[in-house]
Design a protein around this motif. Structure first.
Motif, PDB file in Angstrom:
ATOM      1  N   ILE A   1      16.664  12.638 -13.641  1.00  0.00           N
ATOM      2  CA  ILE A   1      15.880  13.624 -12.891  1.00  0.00           C
ATOM      3  C   ILE A   1      16.687  13.947 -11.642  1.00  0.00           C
ATOM      4  N   ALA A   2      16.904  15.235 -11.380  1.00  0.00           N
ATOM      5  CA  ALA A   2      17.617  15.653 -10.167  1.00  0.00           C
ATOM      6  C   ALA A   2      16.701  16.592  -9.403  1.00  0.00           C
ATOM      7  N   SER A   3      16.677  16.428  -8.087  1.00  0.00           N
ATOM      8  CA  SER A   3      15.742  17.247  -7.332  1.00  0.00           C
ATOM      9  C   SER A   3      16.194  17.518  -5.907  1.00  0.00           C
ATOM     10  N   ASP A   4      16.131  18.799  -5.544  1.00  0.00           N
ATOM     11  CA  ASP A   4      16.342  19.237  -4.162  1.00  0.00           C
ATOM     12  C   ASP A   4      14.924  19.436  -3.619  1.00  0.00           C
ATOM     13  N   LEU A   5      14.442  18.448  -2.864  1.00  0.00           N
ATOM     14  CA  LEU A   5      13.028  18.446  -2.459  1.00  0.00           C
ATOM     15  C   LEU A   5      12.732  19.543  -1.436  1.00  0.00           C
ATOM     16  N   PRO A   6      11.501  20.054  -1.435  1.00  0.00           N
ATOM     17  CA  PRO A   6      11.119  20.978  -0.362  1.00  0.00           C
ATOM     18  C   PRO A   6      11.153  20.234   0.978  1.00  0.00           C
ATOM     19  N   PHE A   7      11.680  20.895   1.985  1.00  0.00           N
ATOM     20  CA  PHE A   7      11.663  20.326   3.344  1.00  0.00           C
ATOM     21  C   PHE A   7      11.752  21.482   4.334  1.00  0.00           C
ATOM     22  N   GLY A   8      11.478  21.193   5.593  1.00  0.00           N
ATOM     23  CA  GLY A   8      11.595  22.207   6.643  1.00  0.00           C
ATOM     24  C   GLY A   8      10.786  23.439   6.313  1.00  0.00           C
ATOM     25  N   MET A   9      11.412  24.592   6.387  1.00  0.00           N
ATOM     26  CA  MET A   9      10.721  25.865   6.197  1.00  0.00           C
ATOM     27  C   MET A   9      10.314  26.118   4.748  1.00  0.00           C
ATOM     28  N   GLN A  10      10.902  25.324   3.817  1.00  0.00           N
ATOM     29  CA  GLN A  10      10.605  25.620   2.409  1.00  0.00           C
ATOM     30  C   GLN A  10       9.288  25.026   1.939  1.00  0.00           C
ATOM     31  N   ILE A  11       8.644  24.274   2.814  1.00  0.00           N
ATOM     32  CA  ILE A  11       7.370  23.670   2.431  1.00  0.00           C
ATOM     33  C   ILE A  11       6.277  24.725   2.611  1.00  0.00           C
ATOM     34  N   SER A  12       5.452  24.882   1.594  1.00  0.00           N
ATOM     35  CA  SER A  12       4.419  25.920   1.662  1.00  0.00           C
ATOM     36  C   SER A  12       3.425  25.585   2.763  1.00  0.00           C
ATOM     37  N   LYS A  13       2.843  26.647   3.323  1.00  0.00           N
ATOM     38  CA  LYS A  13       1.851  26.481   4.389  1.00  0.00           C
ATOM     39  C   LYS A  13       0.727  25.565   3.907  1.00  0.00           C
ATOM     40  N   GLY A  14       0.372  24.606   4.685  1.00  0.00           N
ATOM     41  CA  GLY A  14      -0.755  23.746   4.331  1.00  0.00           C
ATOM     42  C   GLY A  14      -0.364  22.621   3.401  1.00  0.00           C
ATOM     43  N   GLU A  15       0.899  22.625   2.882  1.00  0.00           N
ATOM     44  CA  GLU A  15       1.287  21.565   1.954  1.00  0.00           C
ATOM     45  C   GLU A  15       1.709  20.342   2.774  1.00  0.00           C
ATOM     46  N   ASP A  16       1.291  19.183   2.344  1.00  0.00           N
ATOM     47  CA  ASP A  16       1.548  17.950   3.064  1.00  0.00           C
ATOM     48  C   ASP A  16       2.765  17.282   2.422  1.00  0.00           C
ATOM     49  N   LEU A  17       3.837  17.151   3.213  1.00  0.00           N
ATOM     50  CA  LEU A  17       5.102  16.645   2.674  1.00  0.00           C
ATOM     51  C   LEU A  17       4.968  15.228   2.123  1.00  0.00           C
ATOM     52  N   GLU A  18       4.217  14.405   2.843  1.00  0.00           N
ATOM     53  CA  GLU A  18       4.069  13.016   2.412  1.00  0.00           C
ATOM     54  C   GLU A  18       3.363  12.953   1.048  1.00  0.00           C
ATOM     55  N   LYS A  19       2.309  13.776   0.923  1.00  0.00           N
ATOM     56  CA  LYS A  19       1.560  13.816  -0.346  1.00  0.00           C
ATOM     57  C   LYS A  19       2.472  14.316  -1.476  1.00  0.00           C
ATOM     58  N   LEU A  20       3.264  15.339  -1.124  1.00  0.00           N
ATOM     59  CA  LEU A  20       4.164  15.947  -2.112  1.00  0.00           C
ATOM     60  C   LEU A  20       5.223  14.935  -2.572  1.00  0.00           C
ATOM     61  N   TYR A  21       5.847  14.240  -1.626  1.00  0.00           N
ATOM     62  CA  TYR A  21       6.899  13.288  -1.980  1.00  0.00           C
ATOM     63  C   TYR A  21       6.309  12.109  -2.779  1.00  0.00           C
ATOM     64  N   LYS A  22       5.086  11.693  -2.416  1.00  0.00           N
ATOM     65  CA  LYS A  22       4.441  10.597  -3.171  1.00  0.00           C
ATOM     66  C   LYS A  22       4.187  11.030  -4.604  1.00  0.00           C
ATOM     67  N   ALA A  23       3.700  12.274  -4.764  1.00  0.00           N
ATOM     68  CA  ALA A  23       3.427  12.796  -6.120  1.00  0.00           C
ATOM     69  C   ALA A  23       4.730  12.890  -6.911  1.00  0.00           C
ATOM     70  N   PHE A  24       5.802  13.277  -6.221  1.00  0.00           N
ATOM     71  CA  PHE A  24       7.116  13.418  -6.874  1.00  0.00           C
ATOM     72  C   PHE A  24       7.623  12.059  -7.380  1.00  0.00           C
ATOM     73  N   ILE A  25       7.508  11.035  -6.531  1.00  0.00           N
ATOM     74  CA  ILE A  25       8.001   9.703  -6.925  1.00  0.00           C
ATOM     75  C   ILE A  25       7.131   9.128  -8.056  1.00  0.00           C
ATOM     76  N   LYS A  26       5.815   9.348  -7.948  1.00  0.00           N
ATOM     77  CA  LYS A  26       4.907   8.836  -8.976  1.00  0.00           C
ATOM     78  C   LYS A  26       5.214   9.497 -10.329  1.00  0.00           C
TER      79      LYS A  26
END
Ligand SMILES: C[S@@+](CC[C@H](N)C(=O)[O-])C[C@H]1O[C@@H](n2cnc3c(N)ncnc32)[C@H](O)[C@@H]1O
Length: 337
Positions: free
Chosen positions: A252-277
């Protein structure tokens, strides 16, 4: 003053660049820096231009005397370098000279010489890029070997904000054993850079990507078509929070959303946890997870609480379009046994 070939790369990719060069015959390195290295001059630089980990390649001369004043009195030194580059089958129309003090009499004289001798127009967006500058304590003059930067891949007909530099995508894929694995998943596929760079190495891989943005996927499809990989890459519109069922993967290869690329209202911690899970669920036991982000502290904390461990890290320094720098990292992870 000997001519040499200079190549530039993103700080932190040194070992990737060296490994790639080792595979190309005839390239004899004579100096290595943190963001550039130099080869002995070879008249046929086709092989240099096949390198996928470099940003740009130049033919250069170095010497303590090669300041703008000296070069304005010895214009044939620049002429010799330009002659080498314009031999290529490309109709050069414009040039740009980058040099401190560009308003000085000497620099203006050099520009006039280039314009008159080669019938080229001066332009910011130019085919022929020339520079005069300092490399350490020595002056250096160089001409780019290609009309476009090497990082502007031919397949990139569509770009998105936050698209990954293809040399980083190439570098991430070098950790993925692309010629021996069978399947490759790219989560958060964006404009498709990682998938295309992987497909160009091995088009017979089962290459799958997903992104929740349908418009972005439509742009990625155009890039994939241009790369000639439409039959090799499957792209889905899906959200990581829905844990799409796409099978299991060797990599699995991934360029994670960060900085300005994170959608409005999206929680990075929740997103990264979902990604790892999700990655834990769909990665084969002996598989590799390769991740790129600037939000390394958050990611390392989440990985620390997961079944993954980090086996290798690259620390990069990447320039941005606004002239600043970001300091992302690449993490190579495996599942703990
Ligand atoms: C950093 S970009 C990837 C860029 C890509 N590597 C490229 O070169 O174009 C991150 C991507 O993640 C996608 N994304 C953000 N949140 C997502 C989610 N919850 N599920 C799926 N994709 C998401 C965005 O649409 C964006 O395209």
């Amino acid at each position: 003053m000997e001519k040499t070939i200079k190549v530039t790369f993103i700080r932190g990719l040194n070992n990737i660049v060296l490994d790639e060069i080792k595979k190309v015959p005839n390239l004899k390195i004579n100096y290595q820096g943190d963001e550039s290295l130099y080869f002995d001059f070879i008249p046929d630089f086709k092989e240099v231009l096949t390198l996928r980990s470099i940003l740009n390649a130049y033919v250069v001369k170095q010497g303590d005397a090669l300041n703008p004043h000296y070069l304005s009195n010895h214009k044939s030194i620049i002429g010799e370098l330009i002659d080498i580059v314009i031999q290529q089958p490309f109709k050069y129309k414009s040039f740009k000279l980058s040099c401190a003090g560009s308003d000085s009499k000497e620099v203006k004289e050099i520009k006039r010489y280039i314009s008159n001798t080669y019938k080229l127009l001066e332009s910011e967006e130019s085919d022929l890029e020339i520079f005069i500058g300092k490399s350490g304590n020595t002056w250096e003059v160089g001409v780019r070997l290609t009309a476009r930067p090497l990082t502007l891949r031919d397949y990139k007909v569509e770009n998105i904000k936050g698209g990954l530099n293809p040399t980083i995508a190439y570098a991430m894929n070098t950790f993925c054993d692309l010629t021996s694995i069978k399947s490759y998943l790219n989560i958060f596929s964006g404009s498709g850079t990682l998938l295309i760079e992987a497909g160009l190495v091995n088009k017979d891989l089962n290459l799958v990507g997903f992104d929740h943005n349908g418009k972005t996927n439509a742009l990625a499809i155009k890039n994939i078509k241009k790369a000639g990989l439409i039959k090799s890459i499957k792209l889905k519109t899906a959200d990581i929070f829905d844990a799409p069922q796409l099978g299991t993967f060797d990599v699995i290869a991934s360029d994670l959303p960060f900085g300005m690329q994170i959608s409005k209202g999206e929680d990075l911690e929740k997103l990264y946890k979902a990604f790892i899970k999700y990655s834990d669920k769909v990665l084969e036991k002996s598989g590799k997870l390769v991740i790129y982000t600037t939000e390394h502290e958050l990611l390392v904390e989440i990985i620390g609480k997961s079944r993954f461990s980090v086996t290798e890290t690259l620390e990069l320094k990447v320039s941005t379009v606004t002239g600043g720098y970001i300091y992302p990292k690449v993490f190579v992870c495996k599942l703990k046994i």
